[in-house]
Scaffold this motif. Sequence first.
Motif, PDB file in Angstrom:
ATOM      1  N   UNK A 103     109.685  26.768  25.949  1.00 35.36           N
ATOM      2  CA  UNK A 103     108.595  26.906  26.907  1.00 35.36           C
ATOM      3  C   UNK A 103     108.546  28.340  27.415  1.00 35.36           C
ATOM      4  N   UNK A 104     107.348  28.882  27.521  1.00 34.18           N
ATOM      5  CA  UNK A 104     107.166  30.217  28.086  1.00 34.18           C
ATOM      6  C   UNK A 104     106.895  30.069  29.582  1.00 34.18           C
ATOM      7  N   UNK A 105     107.683  30.773  30.391  1.00 34.38           N
ATOM      8  CA  UNK A 105     107.549  30.679  31.842  1.00 34.38           C
ATOM      9  C   UNK A 105     107.230  32.065  32.403  1.00 34.38           C
ATOM     10  N   UNK A 106     106.036  32.237  32.978  1.00 30.86           N
ATOM     11  CA  UNK A 106     105.712  33.518  33.606  1.00 30.86           C
ATOM     12  C   UNK A 106     106.285  33.577  35.024  1.00 30.86           C
ATOM     13  N   UNK A 107     106.489  34.780  35.524  1.00 31.96           N
ATOM     14  CA  UNK A 107     106.972  34.931  36.890  1.00 31.96           C
ATOM     15  C   UNK A 107     106.607  36.295  37.413  1.00 31.96           C
ATOM     16  N   UNK A 108     106.696  36.451  38.729  1.00 31.54           N
ATOM     17  CA  UNK A 108     106.477  37.770  39.312  1.00 31.54           C
ATOM     18  C   UNK A 108     107.130  37.882  40.674  1.00 31.54           C
ATOM     19  N   UNK A 109     107.486  39.099  41.051  1.00 31.47           N
ATOM     20  CA  UNK A 109     107.961  39.390  42.393  1.00 31.47           C
ATOM     21  C   UNK A 109     107.231  40.640  42.872  1.00 31.47           C
ATOM     22  N   UNK A 110     107.201  40.800  44.198  1.00 28.16           N
ATOM     23  CA  UNK A 110     106.571  41.954  44.814  1.00 28.16           C
ATOM     24  C   UNK A 110     107.613  42.593  45.718  1.00 28.16           C
ATOM     25  N   UNK A 111     107.724  43.901  45.667  1.00 24.60           N
ATOM     26  CA  UNK A 111     108.622  44.573  46.600  1.00 24.60           C
ATOM     27  C   UNK A 111     108.024  45.917  46.992  1.00 24.60           C
ATOM     28  N   UNK A 112     108.556  46.465  48.075  1.00 29.80           N
ATOM     29  CA  UNK A 112     108.043  47.734  48.603  1.00 29.80           C
ATOM     30  C   UNK A 112     109.138  48.775  48.597  1.00 29.80           C
ATOM     31  N   UNK A 113     108.817  49.950  48.091  1.00 26.29           N
ATOM     32  CA  UNK A 113     109.709  51.104  48.224  1.00 26.29           C
ATOM     33  C   UNK A 113     109.218  51.852  49.454  1.00 26.29           C
ATOM     34  N   UNK A 114     110.061  51.891  50.496  1.00 24.18           N
ATOM     35  CA  UNK A 114     109.654  52.466  51.774  1.00 24.18           C
ATOM     36  C   UNK A 114     109.455  53.975  51.641  1.00 24.18           C
ATOM     37  N   UNK A 115     108.472  54.472  52.387  1.00 25.44           N
ATOM     38  CA  UNK A 115     108.177  55.914  52.379  1.00 25.44           C
ATOM     39  C   UNK A 115     109.238  56.674  53.170  1.00 25.44           C
ATOM     40  N   UNK A 116     109.358  57.972  52.914  1.00 28.56           N
ATOM     41  CA  UNK A 116     110.226  58.828  53.696  1.00 28.56           C
ATOM     42  C   UNK A 116     111.646  58.908  53.202  1.00 28.56           C
ATOM     43  N   UNK A 117     111.950  58.222  52.094  1.00 28.36           N
ATOM     44  CA  UNK A 117     113.310  58.243  51.576  1.00 28.36           C
ATOM     45  C   UNK A 117     113.365  58.876  50.188  1.00 28.36           C
ATOM     46  N   UNK A 118     112.205  59.019  49.552  1.00 30.32           N
ATOM     47  CA  UNK A 118     112.181  59.510  48.173  1.00 30.32           C
ATOM     48  C   UNK A 118     112.754  60.924  48.062  1.00 30.32           C
ATOM     49  N   UNK A 119     112.528  61.761  49.095  1.00 29.88           N
ATOM     50  CA  UNK A 119     112.976  63.151  49.046  1.00 29.88           C
ATOM     51  C   UNK A 119     114.500  63.258  49.080  1.00 29.88           C
ATOM     52  N   UNK A 120     115.156  62.232  49.656  1.00 32.98           N
ATOM     53  CA  UNK A 120     116.617  62.274  49.741  1.00 32.98           C
ATOM     54  C   UNK A 120     117.282  61.876  48.438  1.00 32.98           C
TER      55      UNK A 120
END
Length: 122
Positions: A103-120
């Motif tokens: 059986x093929x089972x699709x799935x998904x999740x959603x998440x957020x990468x918070x702003x202000x941390x990418x530069x570190x």
Amino acid sequence: MTSMKILGALLLSWVTTGAMAHAHLQKAVPADGAVVTASPANVVLSFSEPAHLTAFWIQKDDGVKQKIGPLAPEPARQITIPLPQLAPGTYVVSWRVLGDDSHIVPGQIRFTVAAGTAAEKH
Ligand SMILES: [Cu+2]
């Protein structure tokens, strides 16, 4: 006595069928709805039984769905998918897995990468 045997046989077949149930997602890292402070290196999916990941996509906000690969060819209960560096934003990752019961089972999740941390990030 005969009816007990029939009941037993029915129970046994029910249990056997239950063991063949398709691969359910048990855990995802990052979790659905998570807010992370840095771009996650991977998505790790854990399934109820060995699953073969046949497709995996990532989509940022309203952006284009981007296919990620190559994917591991071996079925596994735990699958790690490396991610590209992610800029702050909300992402939806989606996939399809093929279970032992075909059986093929699709799935998904959603998440957020918070702003202000990418530069570190190094
Ligand atoms: Cu199934």
